[in-house]
Design an enzyme around this catalytic site. Structure first.
Site, mmCIF file in Angstrom:
data_model
loop_
_atom_site.group_PDB
_atom_site.id
_atom_site.type_symbol
_atom_site.label_atom_id
_atom_site.label_comp_id
_atom_site.label_asym_id
_atom_site.label_seq_id
_atom_site.Cartn_x
_atom_site.Cartn_y
_atom_site.Cartn_z
ATOM 1 N N VAL A 119 0.837 -1.213 0.000
ATOM 2 C CA VAL A 119 0.000 0.000 0.000
ATOM 3 C C VAL A 119 0.868 1.257 0.000
ATOM 4 O O VAL A 119 0.362 2.368 0.146
ATOM 5 C CB VAL A 119 -0.947 0.012 1.233
ATOM 6 C CG1 VAL A 119 -1.936 -1.146 1.172
ATOM 7 C CG2 VAL A 119 -0.168 -0.031 2.546
ATOM 8 N N ASP A 120 2.200 1.071 -0.185
ATOM 9 C CA ASP A 120 3.138 2.188 0.014
ATOM 10 C C ASP A 120 3.247 3.142 -1.172
ATOM 11 O O ASP A 120 3.933 4.165 -1.082
ATOM 12 C CB ASP A 120 4.526 1.643 0.382
ATOM 13 C CG ASP A 120 5.031 0.593 -0.616
ATOM 14 O OD1 ASP A 120 4.816 0.758 -1.831
ATOM 15 O OD2 ASP A 120 5.647 -0.399 -0.162
ATOM 16 N N HIS A 137 -4.613 -4.325 -2.179
ATOM 17 C CA HIS A 137 -4.839 -3.954 -0.771
ATOM 18 C C HIS A 137 -5.034 -2.446 -0.609
ATOM 19 O O HIS A 137 -4.983 -1.930 0.504
ATOM 20 C CB HIS A 137 -3.675 -4.432 0.109
ATOM 21 C CG HIS A 137 -3.669 -5.924 0.309
ATOM 22 N ND1 HIS A 137 -2.666 -6.585 0.981
ATOM 23 C CD2 HIS A 137 -4.535 -6.881 -0.082
ATOM 24 C CE1 HIS A 137 -2.922 -7.890 0.997
ATOM 25 N NE2 HIS A 137 -4.053 -8.088 0.342
#
Ligand SMILES: [Zn+2]
Length: 317
Positions: A119-120, A137
């Site tokens: 999710v970065d 995600h």
């Protein structure tokens, strides 16, 4: 591995076999997990003892935690956004970005998607085409409304801090240096000394600009206990299952590939005759030595190994 073969011989034999298959592949999927971002300095939930300010990260990444204390959960996510923004994409991200561009190019007969569990936002910041990037995600940089009646989503919001009250959640306090230090200077490990968690009212947290009643915005990530986004999963399924063009190769990067849905993608690709290449620090020895059919294992830092392995197709990174 035969007795006469050293580990490095095995590695180079495996690499050669893999690259021959890579160059023949017309349809490739990459499945990405947290291990790819470790070289960029991002801790995994499990890697850093899974603690943030002595809270278990897994407990904070739940709808229940947000319902009980949105201020606490937002402070945690504000820190995660800050940490991710400070991090830079690594060569592994750039290698996949290059594949994604080839997968979109009319001059190339390659079709390609990246399915990332991260999710970065590092994949999109590396120049990965957004059309073939599936963030199953979600993303730390998407914000969505918590109201059932509202479907507001703010994509790629990099504002930091999101509200004034969330400002000093970004830095950790280290009394041994008697000054604040930024994440630039500190190791990835999480300091036991920290600013105390603040009690924040809902008014001090990000609010939906559309809803008149000031509904809260929440991080646009999939929390533990929530379903994966159906529309994205359907698109991935359609890509993998499309009649007449089976996936030739699935790259499993920085993830064990043993958790749903990752494991199901690997199984489905294999079932239709595709091959698997795993890039991870932890791989079963039978795979590493080439004993598992149609599976290669490259053990080590995916950010280093991936550009090396893909070089014949994508060139130098
Ligand atoms: Zn709303």
């Amino acid at each position: 591995m035969r007795p006469s073969e050293s580990p490095s011989t095995t590695m180079s034999t495996q690499l050669k076999e893999f690259q021959e298959h890579l160059l023949k592949s017309k349809k490739i999927v990459a499945l990405v997990g947290a291990g790819l971002s470790v070289s960029s300095g991002l801790p995994t939930f499990r890697g850093s003892q899974g603690l943030w300010k002595n809270f278990n990260m897994i407990d904070l990444a739940t709808p229940d935690a947000f319902y009980i204390d949105p201020g606490l959960v937002w402070q945690f996510y504000s820190w995660r956004r800050y940490t991710a923004l400070k991090a830079k994409p690594n060569k592994g991200h750039y290698a996949l970005a290059k594949l994604s561009q080839m997968g979109k190019s009319p001059q190339s007969d390659l079709t390609y998607i990246t399915i990332t569990q991260n999710v970065d936002g590092l994949s999109s910041r590396s120049g990965h085409c957004k059309e073939n990037l599936y963030e199953i995600h979600g993303s730390l940089f998407d914000l969505k409304c918590t109201s059932f009646m509202c479907n507001f989503v703010d994509h790629n919001n990099f504002k930091q801090p999101l509200t004034k009250a969330l400002a000093d959640t970004e830095e950790e306090f280290d009394p041994s240096h008697n000054r604040k230090r930024s994440l630039d200077e500190q190791e990835v490990s999480i300091s036991p000394q920290f600013n105390p968690v603040k009690t924040l009212s809902e008014k001090e947290l990000p609010q939906c600009p559309v809803c008149k009643d000031g509904s809260l915005l929440r991080p646009g990530v999939v929390w533990f206990g929530e379903s994966l986004p159906l529309s994205l999963i359907t698109k991935v399924d359609n890509f993998i299952e499309s009649e007449g063009s089976p996936v030739d190769l699935i790259l499993v990067i920085g993830t064990s590939g043993t958790v749903y849905p990752a494991n199901s993608y690997v199984d489905r690709v294999k079932l239709k005759g595709g091959k698997v290449a795993i890039f991870n620090t932890d791989i079963e020895n039978d795979i590493v030595v080439g004993k598992v059919k149609d599976t290669w294992g490259f053990k080590g830092d995916a950010a280093e190994l991936l550009p090396l392995a893909l070089k014949p197709l994508i060139g130098e990174i």
